[in-house]
Write a protein that holds these residues in place. Structure first.
Motif, mmCIF file in Angstrom:
data_model
loop_
_atom_site.group_PDB
_atom_site.id
_atom_site.type_symbol
_atom_site.label_atom_id
_atom_site.label_comp_id
_atom_site.label_asym_id
_atom_site.label_seq_id
_atom_site.Cartn_x
_atom_site.Cartn_y
_atom_site.Cartn_z
ATOM 1 N N SER A 1 -20.015 32.073 -6.277
ATOM 2 C CA SER A 1 -18.601 32.433 -6.239
ATOM 3 C C SER A 1 -17.834 31.539 -5.268
ATOM 4 O O SER A 1 -16.743 31.043 -5.578
ATOM 5 C CB SER A 1 -18.440 33.902 -5.844
ATOM 6 O OG SER A 1 -17.093 34.281 -5.824
ATOM 7 N N HIS B 1 -5.761 32.328 -7.983
ATOM 8 C CA HIS B 1 -6.293 32.086 -9.329
ATOM 9 C C HIS B 1 -7.770 32.441 -9.381
ATOM 10 O O HIS B 1 -8.239 33.093 -10.323
ATOM 11 C CB HIS B 1 -6.073 30.625 -9.718
ATOM 12 C CG HIS B 1 -6.571 30.296 -11.091
ATOM 13 N ND1 HIS B 1 -7.853 29.804 -11.322
ATOM 14 C CD2 HIS B 1 -5.981 30.401 -12.313
ATOM 15 C CE1 HIS B 1 -8.011 29.615 -12.617
ATOM 16 N NE2 HIS B 1 -6.907 29.971 -13.248
ATOM 17 N N TRP B 2 -8.520 32.016 -8.361
ATOM 18 C CA TRP B 2 -9.953 32.321 -8.283
ATOM 19 C C TRP B 2 -10.188 33.835 -8.277
ATOM 20 O O TRP B 2 -11.143 34.338 -8.878
ATOM 21 C CB TRP B 2 -10.528 31.683 -7.029
ATOM 22 C CG TRP B 2 -11.890 32.130 -6.652
ATOM 23 C CD1 TRP B 2 -13.090 31.681 -7.127
ATOM 24 C CD2 TRP B 2 -12.213 33.130 -5.673
ATOM 25 N NE1 TRP B 2 -14.138 32.325 -6.520
ATOM 26 C CE2 TRP B 2 -13.620 33.223 -5.626
ATOM 27 C CE3 TRP B 2 -11.452 33.938 -4.839
ATOM 28 C CZ2 TRP B 2 -14.285 34.109 -4.773
ATOM 29 C CZ3 TRP B 2 -12.101 34.824 -3.992
ATOM 30 C CH2 TRP B 2 -13.499 34.902 -3.962
ATOM 31 N N GLY C 1 -8.539 36.054 -9.734
ATOM 32 C CA GLY C 1 -8.168 36.706 -10.981
ATOM 33 C C GLY C 1 -6.794 37.336 -10.950
ATOM 34 O O GLY C 1 -6.480 38.189 -11.787
ATOM 35 N N GLN D 1 -2.957 37.101 -11.586
ATOM 36 C CA GLN D 1 -2.029 36.315 -12.389
ATOM 37 C C GLN D 1 -0.616 36.454 -11.824
ATOM 38 O O GLN D 1 -0.074 37.562 -11.764
ATOM 39 C CB GLN D 1 -2.056 36.791 -13.843
ATOM 40 C CG GLN D 1 -3.433 36.692 -14.500
ATOM 41 C CD GLN D 1 -3.407 37.182 -15.934
ATOM 42 O OE1 GLN D 1 -2.430 36.992 -16.659
ATOM 43 N NE2 GLN D 1 -4.495 37.815 -16.362
ATOM 44 N N ALA E 1 -3.899 46.484 -12.007
ATOM 45 C CA ALA E 1 -5.252 46.171 -12.476
ATOM 46 C C ALA E 1 -5.940 47.424 -13.003
ATOM 47 O O ALA E 1 -6.615 47.392 -14.048
ATOM 48 C CB ALA E 1 -6.062 45.548 -11.341
ATOM 49 N N PRO F 1 -7.904 42.866 -15.179
ATOM 50 C CA PRO F 1 -8.430 41.740 -14.398
ATOM 51 C C PRO F 1 -9.563 41.025 -15.127
ATOM 52 O O PRO F 1 -10.265 41.620 -15.937
ATOM 53 C CB PRO F 1 -8.933 42.402 -13.108
ATOM 54 C CG PRO F 1 -9.152 43.833 -13.457
ATOM 55 C CD PRO F 1 -8.174 44.165 -14.538
ATOM 56 N N ARG F 2 -9.709 39.753 -14.827
ATOM 57 C CA ARG F 2 -10.760 38.948 -15.443
ATOM 58 C C ARG F 2 -12.132 39.503 -15.065
ATOM 59 O O ARG F 2 -12.363 39.893 -13.923
ATOM 60 C CB ARG F 2 -10.624 37.501 -14.975
ATOM 61 C CG ARG F 2 -11.560 36.516 -15.659
ATOM 62 C CD ARG F 2 -11.300 35.098 -15.191
ATOM 63 N NE ARG F 2 -11.709 34.888 -13.807
ATOM 64 C CZ ARG F 2 -10.886 34.549 -12.826
ATOM 65 N NH1 ARG F 2 -9.601 34.395 -13.061
ATOM 66 N NH2 ARG F 2 -11.338 34.379 -11.608
ATOM 67 N N ARG F 3 -13.020 39.558 -16.043
ATOM 68 C CA ARG F 3 -14.363 40.069 -15.796
ATOM 69 C C ARG F 3 -15.049 39.248 -14.712
ATOM 70 O O ARG F 3 -15.066 38.022 -14.740
ATOM 71 C CB ARG F 3 -15.205 40.021 -17.075
ATOM 72 C CG ARG F 3 -14.827 41.041 -18.131
ATOM 73 C CD ARG F 3 -15.214 42.453 -17.676
ATOM 74 N NE ARG F 3 -16.637 42.582 -17.419
ATOM 75 C CZ ARG F 3 -17.550 42.868 -18.340
ATOM 76 N NH1 ARG F 3 -17.163 43.048 -19.601
ATOM 77 N NH2 ARG F 3 -18.813 42.986 -18.028
ATOM 78 N N SER G 1 -14.166 38.963 -11.641
ATOM 79 C CA SER G 1 -13.260 38.430 -10.618
ATOM 80 C C SER G 1 -13.245 39.322 -9.381
ATOM 81 O O SER G 1 -13.660 40.494 -9.411
ATOM 82 C CB SER G 1 -11.842 38.319 -11.174
ATOM 83 O OG SER G 1 -11.314 39.603 -11.465
ATOM 84 N N GLU H 1 -11.141 42.496 -10.054
ATOM 85 C CA GLU H 1 -11.869 43.547 -10.758
ATOM 86 C C GLU H 1 -12.820 44.260 -9.809
ATOM 87 O O GLU H 1 -12.917 45.502 -9.802
ATOM 88 C CB GLU H 1 -12.651 42.962 -11.931
ATOM 89 C CG GLU H 1 -13.404 44.047 -12.717
ATOM 90 C CD GLU H 1 -14.401 43.463 -13.712
ATOM 91 O OE1 GLU H 1 -14.344 43.860 -14.892
ATOM 92 O OE2 GLU H 1 -15.226 42.634 -13.307
#
Length: 274
Positions: free
Chosen positions: A107, A148-149, A151, A153, A201, A208-210, A212, A215
């Protein structure tokens, strides 16, 4: 035989800043242990630790109690109310696991890659002959990268505002004067922003992005199996984002040293060309 009087660490901290612990060690009598120096902090007995054994002692829950150790005027501004830094026992172990899971080697490597890509692209936005404040630019670049990392936006302009607020918290949390007032204002604004991010979220607006950070924090549960309160989750989300953005200060220091040390510039240029 005269005995060594434990120095007042708060005075050394105010007078010498980041080098305060070096100053205290320089006053240690011959034969003293530089890894464990007796001192006083605001008149109370203290010990200044360093080295592997010091780290192990500092993280030993049988030896160290965190609750109440950090003055609220400092901790609530820098870390936020209810942060992991003030927890003990099973509650601390469970909350700390959140950060361990968020910062695995893979990560962290992906975050470093994200920052590097944005740094390489940054000069294209500067224009020829433009003077750049390195620390301010680092706040912008690292801020956009870590959001961005994580997640999260948001438009670039919002990312820049968020990053500047978190940088202001680091700039003024432990000082007296206008910078401290700005840090407190930035903390309130940052808490409100992060709470909205967590709330959205959890509602899936957007989801959220899986995998991330967002999340992970949004759905993290405490030692009793309950979701963290939104405000607490917001605080812990920032406790990954803010220290990352704070690296901008070190980038600024590094840039200054490269101006002063031409041999280092040549060595880095040579490494880049290899």
């Amino acid at each position: 035989m005269p005995t060594h009087r434990a120095p007042e660490a708060s005075i050394a901290l105010l007078r010498h800043g980041f080098r305060w612990s070096d100053r205290i060690r320089s006053e240690l009598p011959e034969g003293g242990d530089p890894d464990a120096v007796p001192a006083r902090m605001l008149g109370r007995p203290a010990i200044v630790l360093r080295g592997p054994d010091g780290v192990r002692a500092f993280t030993d829950t049988e030896l160290v109690r965190r609750r109440g150790a950090i003055p609220g005027a400092v901790g609530n501004v820098l870390f936020g109310r209810g942060a992991v830094h003030g927890l003990d026992d099973a509650e601390h172990v469970r909350r700390k696991a959140l950060f361990v899971r968020a910062t695995t080697p893979d990560s962290v490597r992906s975050l470093v890659d994200e920052v590097e890509l944005r740094w390489l692209a940054a000069p294209r936005s500067w224009g020829p002959g433009r003077e750049v404040a390195v620390e301010e630019e680092a706040v912008r670049v690292i801020g956009r990268a870590v959001l961005h990392w994580a997640g999260i936006q948001c438009p670039a302009e919002e990312a820049d505002r968020v990053a500047r607020r978190m940088a202001a918290i680091v700039d003024g949390f432990g000082v007296v004067g206008p910078a401290n007032l700005e840090a407190r204002w930035s903390r309130r604004r940052s808490d409100a922003w992060a709470a909205r991010v967590i709330h959205c979220a959890r509602r899936g607006e957007p989801a959220p992005r899986r995998g991330s950070l967002l999340e992970l924090v949004a759905w993290w549960r405490d030692a009793d199996g309950h979701l963290l309160p939104v405000r607490t989750a917001a605080v812990e989300l920032q406790n990954v984002l803010r220290p990352t953005i704070a690296v901008a200060r070190l980038v600024g220091f590094g840039a200054r040293e490269l101006v002063l040390a031409r041999d280092w510039r040549a060595r880095l240029r040579a490494e880049r060309q290899e």
